[in-house]
Design a protein around this motif. Structure first.
Motif, PDB file in Angstrom:
ATOM      1  N   ARG A  86       0.679 -11.153  13.875  1.00 17.20           N
ATOM      2  CA  ARG A  86      -0.278 -11.639  14.850  1.00 17.20           C
ATOM      3  C   ARG A  86       0.198 -12.964  15.447  1.00 17.20           C
ATOM      4  NH1 ARG A  86      -5.194 -14.616  13.959  1.00 17.20           N
ATOM      5  NH2 ARG A  86      -4.769 -14.565  11.744  1.00 17.20           N
ATOM      6  N   ARG A 145       6.031  -4.416   7.855  1.00 17.13           N
ATOM      7  CA  ARG A 145       5.382  -4.459   9.170  1.00 17.13           C
ATOM      8  C   ARG A 145       6.202  -5.346  10.096  1.00 17.13           C
ATOM      9  NH1 ARG A 145       0.140  -1.627   8.966  1.00 17.13           N
ATOM     10  NH2 ARG A 145      -0.131  -1.305   6.763  1.00 17.13           N
ATOM     11  N   THR A 201      -7.195  -2.628   9.602  1.00 22.56           N
ATOM     12  CA  THR A 201      -5.893  -2.363   8.999  1.00 22.56           C
ATOM     13  C   THR A 201      -5.545  -3.491   8.037  1.00 22.56           C
ATOM     14  OG1 THR A 201      -4.687  -3.540  10.705  1.00 22.56           O
ATOM     15  CG2 THR A 201      -5.139  -1.230  11.107  1.00 22.56           C
ATOM     16  N   THR A 202      -4.480  -3.267   7.308  1.00 26.93           N
ATOM     17  CA  THR A 202      -4.022  -4.280   6.368  1.00 26.93           C
ATOM     18  C   THR A 202      -2.623  -4.735   6.765  1.00 26.93           C
ATOM     19  OG1 THR A 202      -3.114  -4.459   4.158  1.00 26.93           O
ATOM     20  CG2 THR A 202      -3.633  -2.263   4.899  1.00 26.93           C
ATOM     21  N   ASP A 242      -7.918  -2.506  15.066  1.00 27.54           N
ATOM     22  CA  ASP A 242      -8.107  -3.955  14.977  1.00 27.54           C
ATOM     23  C   ASP A 242      -8.447  -4.482  16.366  1.00 27.54           C
ATOM     24  OD1 ASP A 242      -7.298  -3.894  12.395  1.00 27.54           O
ATOM     25  OD2 ASP A 242      -5.288  -4.657  12.758  1.00 27.54           O
ATOM     26  N   ASP A 288       6.135   2.266  18.053  1.00 30.19           N
ATOM     27  CA  ASP A 288       6.259   2.514  16.610  1.00 30.19           C
ATOM     28  C   ASP A 288       4.971   3.028  15.966  1.00 30.19           C
ATOM     29  OD1 ASP A 288       8.896   1.604  16.652  1.00 30.19           O
ATOM     30  OD2 ASP A 288       8.232  -0.464  16.486  1.00 30.19           O
ATOM     31  N   PRO A 301       1.827   4.575   1.536  1.00 31.72           N
ATOM     32  CA  PRO A 301       1.544   5.290   2.776  1.00 31.72           C
ATOM     33  C   PRO A 301       1.152   6.736   2.496  1.00 31.72           C
ATOM     34  CG  PRO A 301       3.901   5.099   2.465  1.00 31.72           C
ATOM     35  CD  PRO A 301       3.260   4.349   1.337  1.00 31.72           C
ATOM     36  N   TRP A 348       5.353  -6.199  13.148  1.00 36.71           N
ATOM     37  CA  TRP A 348       4.523  -6.987  14.051  1.00 36.71           C
ATOM     38  C   TRP A 348       3.703  -7.986  13.258  1.00 36.71           C
ATOM     39  CZ3 TRP A 348      -0.771  -7.686  15.010  1.00 36.71           C
ATOM     40  CH2 TRP A 348      -1.095  -8.181  16.278  1.00 36.71           C
ATOM     41  N   PRO A 376       2.908   3.526  10.259  1.00 36.80           N
ATOM     42  CA  PRO A 376       2.622   2.908  11.559  1.00 36.80           C
ATOM     43  C   PRO A 376       3.070   1.452  11.598  1.00 36.80           C
ATOM     44  CG  PRO A 376       0.591   3.241  10.313  1.00 36.80           C
ATOM     45  CD  PRO A 376       1.676   3.938   9.574  1.00 36.80           C
ATOM     46  N   GLY A 377       3.714   1.092  12.695  1.00 40.95           N
ATOM     47  CA  GLY A 377       4.142  -0.295  12.867  1.00 40.95           C
ATOM     48  C   GLY A 377       5.422  -0.670  12.156  1.00 40.95           C
ATOM     49  N   VAL A 378       6.139   0.312  11.660  1.00 42.63           N
ATOM     50  CA  VAL A 378       7.399   0.025  10.972  1.00 42.63           C
ATOM     51  C   VAL A 378       8.557   0.450  11.873  1.00 42.63           C
ATOM     52  CG1 VAL A 378       8.827   0.589   8.974  1.00 42.63           C
ATOM     53  CG2 VAL A 378       6.376   0.291   8.685  1.00 42.63           C
ATOM     54  N   THR A 379       9.521  -0.447  12.066  1.00 44.53           N
ATOM     55  CA  THR A 379      10.681  -0.102  12.873  1.00 44.53           C
ATOM     56  C   THR A 379      11.844   0.267  11.960  1.00 44.53           C
ATOM     57  OG1 THR A 379      11.438  -2.381  12.899  1.00 44.53           O
ATOM     58  CG2 THR A 379      10.025  -1.697  14.709  1.00 44.53           C
ATOM     59  N   GLY A 392       6.449   5.808  14.235  1.00 41.88           N
ATOM     60  CA  GLY A 392       5.727   5.508  13.007  1.00 41.88           C
ATOM     61  C   GLY A 392       5.660   6.643  12.007  1.00 41.88           C
ATOM     62  N   VAL A 425       0.853  -1.176   0.000  1.00 49.11           N
ATOM     63  CA  VAL A 425       0.000   0.000   0.000  1.00 49.11           C
ATOM     64  C   VAL A 425       0.891   1.229   0.000  1.00 49.11           C
ATOM     65  CG1 VAL A 425      -2.040  -0.943   1.132  1.00 49.11           C
ATOM     66  CG2 VAL A 425      -0.174  -0.081   2.525  1.00 49.11           C
ATOM     67  N   VAL A 465       1.935   2.443  16.887  1.00 53.34           N
ATOM     68  CA  VAL A 465       0.776   1.570  17.047  1.00 53.34           C
ATOM     69  C   VAL A 465       0.458   1.451  18.532  1.00 53.34           C
ATOM     70  CG1 VAL A 465      -0.170  -0.736  16.667  1.00 53.34           C
ATOM     71  CG2 VAL A 465       1.322   0.272  14.955  1.00 53.34           C
TER      72      VAL A 465
END
Lengths: 134, 149
Positions: free
Chosen positions: A76, A72, A87-88, B55, B126, A32, A74, A50-53, A114, A30, B128
């Motif tokens: 699950r 990403r 989110t995707t 989520d 980060d 950003p 993270w 978001p969620g990217v280190t 993020g 996607v 989130v």
């Protein structure tokens, strides 16, 4: 083949994808959200990732384009089940053409919470120059 | 009427322009550009009227709520549970040319009934936010071993 390409231009896209450094398969990506601001000396680019280190972020500056890939960090855990999702999981990909307008040696990047902030100094060639009349 | 940016020829457009008439090819890239422009804000939650993507997950002990909130200070994020609803609120002050800009984002999520209101924790990593809500004891699966004599 040329006839096919002229009829269906999308067929001609394949070489672009396979050339250069794009050997890895990112899966679905996607774009950003990003914002570009222009100052006298540099462009400021702000990208929300978001969620990217830092470890999962890859910035490639080429002569005429800038490529940002954010994966990403993270995923699950196995025993978590989904109740609801908005989110995707797709990785972030942003490609911007700059046509040699920036000095790729002096690009400065900072990632915090993020949000990626890039400072892209303008190339000498495009800076406004004052010419003295002799 | 919108402003259409001029694109310099690049590697991608040059070989295409060499064949064919070019008008068709130009249209194709123009359609790409229109789609990119229209979709640019959708994913990042910017055009969603102060909302952001959320989520919800669960495992046997907890319910987890994850929200994408890039670029907020930790003390600007508020997490509240009122009457079975989890409310997430985030505010951001950004320095713009015309004074400071105040943005407020919030979401309310209805919580499952088996969630208990104490022992809720939240972490912001980060960009989130993850809120962990423990389930009530009676909602957790219990293992009772019965001795057979």
């Amino acid at each position: 083949m040329n006839l096919i390409h002229s009829l269906i231009p999308a067929f001609n896209r394949a070489p672009v994808v396979s050339s250069g450094h794009r050997e890895e398969d990112l899966g679905p990506t996607v774009q950003p959200h990003y914002e570009i601001k222009e100052a006298d000396e540099a462009f400021g680019l702000t990208v929300t990732l978001p969620g990217v280190t830092k470890e999962n972020l890859e910035i490639t500056a080429e002569a005429d384009s800038l490529r940002i890939v954010g994966k990403r960090a993270w995923s699950r855990p196995k025993d978590w089940s989904v109740i609801y999702r908005e989110t995707t999981d797709a990785n972030f990909l942003l490609e911007l053409d700059h046509d040699n307008a920036i000095d790729t040696d002096k690009v400065h990047a900072e990632l915090r919470d993020g949000v990626l902030r890039l400072s892209l100094p303008k190339a000498e060639a495009i800076k406004p120059r004052r010419i003295e009349v002799a | 009427m919108s402003y259409i940016r001029y694109n310099y020829p690049t590697r991608r457009s040059l070989p295409v322009a060499a064949f064919g008439r070019g008008a068709w090819n130009g249209l194709e890239s123009e359609i790409d550009r229109l789609f990119n422009a229209a979709l640019a804000g959708v994913e990042a939650g910017t055009n969603t009227g102060g909302r952001f993507p959320v989520d919800a997950y669960q495992d046997t002990h907890n319910v987890y709520v994850r929200a994408e909130l890039p670029g907020f200070k930790r003390d600007a994020i508020k997490v509240e549970v009122v009457d079975g609803y989890l409310t997430l609120e985030a505010t951001r002050e950004s320095e713009a040319e015309k004074g400071s800009h105040h943005a407020k984002f919030n979401r309310s999520i209805s919580l499952p009934e088996d969630v208990q209101t104490d022992g809720i924790t939240a972490a912001y990593v980060d960009g989130v936010l993850t809120v962990t809500l423990p389930k009530k004891e009676e909602a957790k699966p219990r293992k009772i071993s019965v001795a057979v004599s």
